[in-house]
Motif scaffolding. Structure first.
Motif, mmCIF file in Angstrom:
data_model
loop_
_atom_site.group_PDB
_atom_site.id
_atom_site.type_symbol
_atom_site.label_atom_id
_atom_site.label_comp_id
_atom_site.label_asym_id
_atom_site.label_seq_id
_atom_site.Cartn_x
_atom_site.Cartn_y
_atom_site.Cartn_z
ATOM 1 N N ASP A 133 9.144 26.965 4.927
ATOM 2 C CA ASP A 133 9.083 26.154 3.722
ATOM 3 C C ASP A 133 9.209 24.693 4.134
ATOM 4 O OD1 ASP A 133 9.036 25.353 1.102
ATOM 5 O OD2 ASP A 133 11.154 25.757 0.757
ATOM 6 N N THR A 134 8.256 23.858 3.722
ATOM 7 C CA THR A 134 8.278 22.437 4.053
ATOM 8 C C THR A 134 8.339 21.636 2.769
ATOM 9 O OG1 THR A 134 6.907 22.884 5.995
ATOM 10 C CG2 THR A 134 7.086 20.595 5.279
ATOM 11 N N ILE A 135 9.305 20.724 2.697
ATOM 12 C CA ILE A 135 9.464 19.859 1.539
ATOM 13 C C ILE A 135 9.258 18.422 2.002
ATOM 14 C CG2 ILE A 135 11.068 19.038 -0.231
ATOM 15 C CD1 ILE A 135 12.502 21.769 0.082
ATOM 16 N N PHE A 136 8.349 17.713 1.331
ATOM 17 C CA PHE A 136 8.107 16.309 1.646
ATOM 18 C C PHE A 136 8.813 15.460 0.599
ATOM 19 C CE2 PHE A 136 4.466 18.397 3.623
ATOM 20 C CZ PHE A 136 4.548 17.867 4.896
ATOM 21 N N GLU A 137 9.737 14.632 1.050
ATOM 22 C CA GLU A 137 10.502 13.767 0.158
ATOM 23 C C GLU A 137 10.073 12.325 0.403
ATOM 24 O OE1 GLU A 137 15.115 12.385 -0.319
ATOM 25 O OE2 GLU A 137 14.712 14.420 0.328
ATOM 26 N N ILE A 138 9.716 11.621 -0.673
ATOM 27 C CA ILE A 138 9.286 10.224 -0.559
ATOM 28 C C ILE A 138 10.502 9.322 -0.733
ATOM 29 C CG2 ILE A 138 7.862 8.421 -1.570
ATOM 30 C CD1 ILE A 138 5.872 10.592 -2.351
ATOM 31 N N VAL A 139 10.756 8.526 0.303
ATOM 32 C CA VAL A 139 11.889 7.599 0.293
ATOM 33 C C VAL A 139 11.352 6.201 0.017
ATOM 34 C CG1 VAL A 139 13.798 6.668 1.641
ATOM 35 C CG2 VAL A 139 13.075 9.037 1.990
ATOM 36 N N PRO A 140 11.677 5.612 -1.140
ATOM 37 C CA PRO A 140 11.151 4.278 -1.446
ATOM 38 C C PRO A 140 11.758 3.224 -0.522
ATOM 39 C CG PRO A 140 12.695 4.964 -3.128
ATOM 40 C CD PRO A 140 12.508 6.136 -2.211
ATOM 41 N N GLN A 141 10.947 2.241 -0.175
ATOM 42 C CA GLN A 141 11.394 1.155 0.692
ATOM 43 C C GLN A 141 11.806 -0.047 -0.139
ATOM 44 O OE1 GLN A 141 11.661 1.486 4.081
ATOM 45 N NE2 GLN A 141 11.168 3.607 3.656
ATOM 46 N N LYS A 142 12.655 -0.874 0.423
ATOM 47 C CA LYS A 142 13.154 -2.054 -0.260
ATOM 48 C C LYS A 142 12.094 -3.158 -0.207
ATOM 49 C CE LYS A 142 17.501 -3.209 0.285
ATOM 50 N NZ LYS A 142 18.725 -3.733 0.914
ATOM 51 N N LYS A 188 -0.870 -0.923 5.819
ATOM 52 C CA LYS A 188 -0.419 -0.382 4.530
ATOM 53 C C LYS A 188 0.816 -1.084 3.958
ATOM 54 C CE LYS A 188 -2.326 4.188 5.297
ATOM 55 N NZ LYS A 188 -2.050 5.615 5.325
ATOM 56 N N ASP A 189 1.189 -2.227 4.513
ATOM 57 C CA ASP A 189 2.289 -3.033 3.975
ATOM 58 C C ASP A 189 1.694 -4.259 3.308
ATOM 59 O OD1 ASP A 189 4.140 -1.269 5.030
ATOM 60 O OD2 ASP A 189 4.305 -2.376 6.907
ATOM 61 N N SER A 190 2.204 -4.610 2.117
ATOM 62 C CA SER A 190 1.679 -5.739 1.353
ATOM 63 C C SER A 190 2.507 -6.991 1.639
ATOM 64 C CB SER A 190 1.732 -5.409 -0.138
ATOM 65 O OG SER A 190 1.385 -6.525 -0.893
ATOM 66 N N ILE A 191 1.800 -8.090 1.957
ATOM 67 C CA ILE A 191 2.460 -9.364 2.223
ATOM 68 C C ILE A 191 1.826 -10.415 1.323
ATOM 69 C CG2 ILE A 191 2.908 -11.153 3.938
ATOM 70 C CD1 ILE A 191 2.719 -8.950 6.058
ATOM 71 N N THR A 192 2.668 -11.165 0.601
ATOM 72 C CA THR A 192 2.200 -12.228 -0.285
ATOM 73 C C THR A 192 2.976 -13.502 0.030
ATOM 74 O OG1 THR A 192 1.798 -10.602 -2.023
ATOM 75 C CG2 THR A 192 1.856 -12.916 -2.687
ATOM 76 N N ILE A 210 7.969 -22.463 -1.986
ATOM 77 C CA ILE A 210 7.271 -21.419 -1.227
ATOM 78 C C ILE A 210 7.846 -20.080 -1.667
ATOM 79 C CG2 ILE A 210 6.868 -20.441 1.051
ATOM 80 C CD1 ILE A 210 7.072 -23.238 2.186
ATOM 81 N N ARG A 211 6.947 -19.130 -1.967
ATOM 82 C CA ARG A 211 7.358 -17.774 -2.329
ATOM 83 C C ARG A 211 6.828 -16.811 -1.280
ATOM 84 N NH1 ARG A 211 6.154 -19.282 -8.045
ATOM 85 N NH2 ARG A 211 4.022 -18.965 -7.414
ATOM 86 N N PHE A 212 7.653 -15.844 -0.921
ATOM 87 C CA PHE A 212 7.281 -14.834 0.071
ATOM 88 C C PHE A 212 7.686 -13.467 -0.475
ATOM 89 C CE2 PHE A 212 8.539 -12.038 3.552
ATOM 90 C CZ PHE A 212 7.374 -12.021 4.306
ATOM 91 N N LYS A 213 6.794 -12.482 -0.344
ATOM 92 C CA LYS A 213 7.098 -11.117 -0.795
ATOM 93 C C LYS A 213 6.528 -10.138 0.218
ATOM 94 C CE LYS A 213 6.218 -7.863 -4.510
ATOM 95 N NZ LYS A 213 5.486 -7.613 -5.733
ATOM 96 N N PHE A 214 7.355 -9.195 0.629
ATOM 97 C CA PHE A 214 6.943 -8.153 1.576
ATOM 98 C C PHE A 214 7.314 -6.804 0.973
ATOM 99 C CE2 PHE A 214 8.011 -5.209 5.014
ATOM 100 C CZ PHE A 214 6.811 -5.199 5.697
ATOM 101 N N ALA A 215 6.320 -5.937 0.787
ATOM 102 C CA ALA A 215 6.560 -4.600 0.233
ATOM 103 C C ALA A 215 5.938 -3.574 1.180
ATOM 104 C CB ALA A 215 5.961 -4.474 -1.155
ATOM 105 N N SER A 216 6.776 -2.729 1.743
ATOM 106 C CA SER A 216 6.257 -1.704 2.649
ATOM 107 C C SER A 216 5.960 -0.424 1.871
ATOM 108 C CB SER A 216 7.254 -1.427 3.769
ATOM 109 O OG SER A 216 8.459 -0.963 3.238
ATOM 110 N N THR A 217 5.140 0.412 2.463
ATOM 111 C CA THR A 217 4.782 1.675 1.815
ATOM 112 C C THR A 217 5.980 2.616 1.845
ATOM 113 O OG1 THR A 217 3.932 2.504 3.907
ATOM 114 C CG2 THR A 217 2.350 1.522 2.415
ATOM 115 N N PRO A 218 6.069 3.503 0.865
ATOM 116 C CA PRO A 218 7.169 4.471 0.879
ATOM 117 C C PRO A 218 7.087 5.362 2.114
ATOM 118 C CG PRO A 218 6.074 4.471 -1.247
ATOM 119 C CD PRO A 218 5.251 3.623 -0.322
ATOM 120 N N ASP A 219 8.238 5.710 2.631
ATOM 121 C CA ASP A 219 8.311 6.566 3.806
ATOM 122 C C ASP A 219 8.420 8.009 3.348
ATOM 123 O OD1 ASP A 219 8.470 7.346 6.413
ATOM 124 O OD2 ASP A 219 10.579 6.822 6.661
ATOM 125 N N THR A 220 7.736 8.907 4.025
ATOM 126 C CA THR A 220 7.783 10.319 3.683
ATOM 127 C C THR A 220 8.599 11.050 4.741
ATOM 128 O OG1 THR A 220 5.607 10.165 2.684
ATOM 129 C CG2 THR A 220 6.402 12.354 3.177
#
Length: 116
Positions: free
Chosen positions: A10-19, A52-56, A66-76
């Protein structure tokens, strides 16, 4: 002799949201020339994806911020469960249960017949 077994995976994939990292700060102004230049207000920004990481990044004038935003993809994260069921033991336990019920019924019938 080894008993036959059933293996269940049995394999369960859990998505861990990133900060999300974001901040806004005032830019440092360096005056190089004493002549005055008139510029209308503007905002310059760049928004891109890197692996797959968003940088603005954006700059606002005349606020000079100056505004900076970094959002990484959720980790599985994958969780693996391995269960082994011994079928011979279960069938043996089933037979032992049936024999026990038969013996208890036989004894109860014998006791009831002797009451009279």
């Amino acid at each position: 002799a080894s008993s036959p077994s059933i293996i269940v995976r049995d394999t369960i994939f859990e998505i861990v949201p990133q900060k999300i990292v974001a901040f806004k700060t005032k830019a440092r102004v360096v005056i190089r020339d004493t002549s005055k230049v008139e510029t209308s207000p503007f905002e310059a920004s760049i928004d891109t994806l890197i692996a797959k990481d968003s940088i603005t990044v954006s700059y606002s004038f005349p606020e000079n911020s100056i505004r900076f935003k970094f959002a990484s993809t959720p980790d599985t994260v994958a969780k693996y469960n391995l269960m082994i069921y011994d079928t011979e033991r279960k069938s043996r336990d089933l037979w032992m249960g049936k024999i026990g019920i038969f013996a208890a019924g036989l004894a109860a019938g014998f006791i009831i017949s002797k009451i009279k």
